[in-house]
Motif scaffolding. Structure first.
Motif, PDB file in Angstrom:
ATOM      1  N   VAL A 103      41.921  38.593  44.001  1.00  0.00           N
ATOM      2  CA  VAL A 103      41.106  37.730  43.139  1.00  0.00           C
ATOM      3  C   VAL A 103      41.255  38.150  41.682  1.00  0.00           C
ATOM      4  O   VAL A 103      41.719  39.240  41.372  1.00  0.00           O
ATOM      5  CB  VAL A 103      39.613  37.788  43.549  1.00  0.00           C
ATOM      6  N   ASP A 104      40.823  37.241  40.773  1.00  0.00           N
ATOM      7  CA  ASP A 104      40.795  37.572  39.347  1.00  0.00           C
ATOM      8  C   ASP A 104      39.430  38.173  39.013  1.00  0.00           C
ATOM      9  O   ASP A 104      38.571  38.305  39.887  1.00  0.00           O
ATOM     10  CB  ASP A 104      41.142  36.347  38.495  1.00  0.00           C
ATOM     11  N   ARG A 108      37.827  34.518  41.446  1.00  0.00           N
ATOM     12  CA  ARG A 108      38.560  33.312  41.829  1.00  0.00           C
ATOM     13  C   ARG A 108      39.830  33.738  42.544  1.00  0.00           C
ATOM     14  O   ARG A 108      40.606  34.524  42.004  1.00  0.00           O
ATOM     15  CB  ARG A 108      38.895  32.471  40.594  1.00  0.00           C
ATOM     16  N   THR A 115      39.134  29.079  49.217  1.00  0.00           N
ATOM     17  CA  THR A 115      37.969  29.494  48.445  1.00  0.00           C
ATOM     18  C   THR A 115      37.203  30.605  49.138  1.00  0.00           C
ATOM     19  O   THR A 115      37.126  30.658  50.366  1.00  0.00           O
ATOM     20  CB  THR A 115      37.035  28.282  48.231  1.00  0.00           C
TER      21      THR A 115
END
Length: 441
Positions: A103-104, A108, A115
């Motif tokens: 993820v960032d 996200r 998701t």
């Protein structure tokens, strides 16, 4: 559409009628007015031209004007674009579903696996564990690397630094620690790294296995703010699992690039440059991150390994020097050892664990002291031994060091796929040094 789905759909939308406007933009900062904001507030900047939005942080307030450092780059934004207050603030969504994901800093997904449906949120910036709420570090934390488990034994809740120049083997050692660690939860922060290194690290160093692992990525092409808060976000994820009672391994690469991101932000805001161009905030921000690791009474622990890039193998680098003073120990990788084919190239004479004496038994410490003594004798007399100037029998201790040289170097070497247990490493060390285990009374 069910009400819960509608609520979830609009929860992150900006529906406020209160907004400010951009007055001025330069390469790193946006100047705006029209909102009552404080230092540290987050805002959403909306582009009228492209219909895109980005987040930013208020880093300076001057009368009715305020200065925003954006999380992305400023291309495409112009004077007159709207600025809204961000109601979510500096928090990230967290849940057990992050395990196995890449993820960032805003959680996200960037691994194209769909998701992540978060169940709660966690503030990015949080005060470290209060001094009197910290638990005693009295349990061994095995990492599956003989040299570390044997000579630099770590405890649950300890903060260790891995100091090395470029190309010495930090990533390989990181992968060995993540794979060989006994921790049930692992959080890896890759801050300021080259984009190609991310899949390389996952596939080569971790073998593609992300079970019970969260990887938080902010690559070198990201804005300085993303790189800075990527480290804080990863620590918040580790704290989420620690609060559930888990023992968490936190691994960050690298502190130097994290400090460089703060250097860019600080210089853009007019901070005075000091040693090697680092402003004061680059040094004060390090304990704000590192002190969040540790062991907390009634909860779990975060055992942290922070890599520090040493420019030109110079240990007096300001970031290395400051990090060493904050951490509970340091592991120094030596380029010279790689020339002898010793991997991981850990210099045991220059490395130290500050809690080791409190968590291992006396027999183990005897073996460590003897190994260090013999290894030091080998290094001191290496030249006279090589040219044949030493005659065996003159120094019994040096004779033993010479006899055991090959086996000692074998003990210090380890394949990247091997992961002996702590007990196996200590047994091999004591057997090599001829130290008998004292029977328990």
């Amino acid at each position: 559409m069910p009400f819960s789905s509608l609520k979830s759909k609009i929860s992150n939308k900006n529906l406020s009628t209160h907004f400010g406007e951009i007055l001025k933009i330069n390469a790193t900062t946006i100047v705006a007015s029209g909102l009552k904001v404080s230092i540290g507030d987050t805002v959403v900047i909306s582009s009228q031209t492209h219909g895109e939005e980005t987040r930013g942080m208020v880093t300076e307030v001057e009368g009715v004007k305020f200065f925003i450092t954006p999380f992305s780059f400023v291309e495409g934004y112009r004077s007159g674009d709207k600025v809204f207050s961000d109601r979510s603030g500096m928090s990230i969504p967290v849940c057990d579903g992050l395990l196995g994901r890449v993820v960032d800093p805003f959680m996200r997904p960037i691994d194209e696996k769909g998701t992540v449906h978060a169940t709660s949120s966690q503030p990015i910036i949080k005060a470290p564990i209060a001094a009197m709420k910290r638990g005693m570090i009295d349990e061994i934390f095995s990492v599956g690397v003989k040299t570390i488990d044997g000579f630099l034994t770590c405890g649950k809740g300890q903060k260790m630094g891995i100091f090395a120049g470029s190309g010495v083997g930090k990533s390989t050692l990181m992968g060995m620690i993540v794979r060989g660690s006994t921790a049930p939860i692992k959080v890896v922060a890759l801050i300021g790294e080259r984009g190609r290194e991310i899949p390389e690290f996952i596939q080569k160093n971790l073998g593609g296995n992300l079970e019970n692992t969260v990887i938080v990525v902010a690559t070198s092409d990201e804005s300085p703010l993303m790189r800075k808060y990527g480290a804080f976000s990863a620590m918040s994820v580790a704290e989420y699992f620690k609060d559930q009672g888990h023992d968490v391994l936190f691994m960050m690469d690298s502190v130097t690039r994290f400090a460089m991101a703060q250097r860019e932000i600080g210089l853009a805001l007019g901070e005075p440059p000091t040693s090697k161009g680092y402003p004061p905030s680059s040094l004060t921000i390090l304990p704000q991150l590192m002190e969040r690791a540790g062991k907390e009474d009634g909860k779990g622990s975060i055992t942290a390994f922070f890599t520090v890039l040493i420019e030109g193998d110079d240990m007096s680098d300001p970031i290395a020097d400051q990090s060493r003073s904050i951490l509970d120990g340091h592991i120094v990788l030596d380029r010279a050892l790689t020339d002898f084919g010793i991997y991981p190239p850990i210099n045991i004479l220059n490395s130290a664990s500050r809690v080791m004496n409190d968590i291992v038994d006396e027999d183990h410490m005897k073996a460590v002291r003897k190994f260090r003594r013999l290894y030091s004798l080998q290094k001191e007399n290496e030249m006279i031994i090589r040219i044949g100037a030493y005659t065996k029998g003159n120094d019994p201790e040096l004779d033993e060091a010479i006899d055991k040289k090959v086996r000692m170097e074998e003990f210090m070497s380890q394949g990247s796929g091997d992961a002996p247990s702590y007990e196996e490493s200590v047994h091999m060390l004591m057997e090599l040094m001829g130290i008998a285990k004292t029977p328990a009374s």
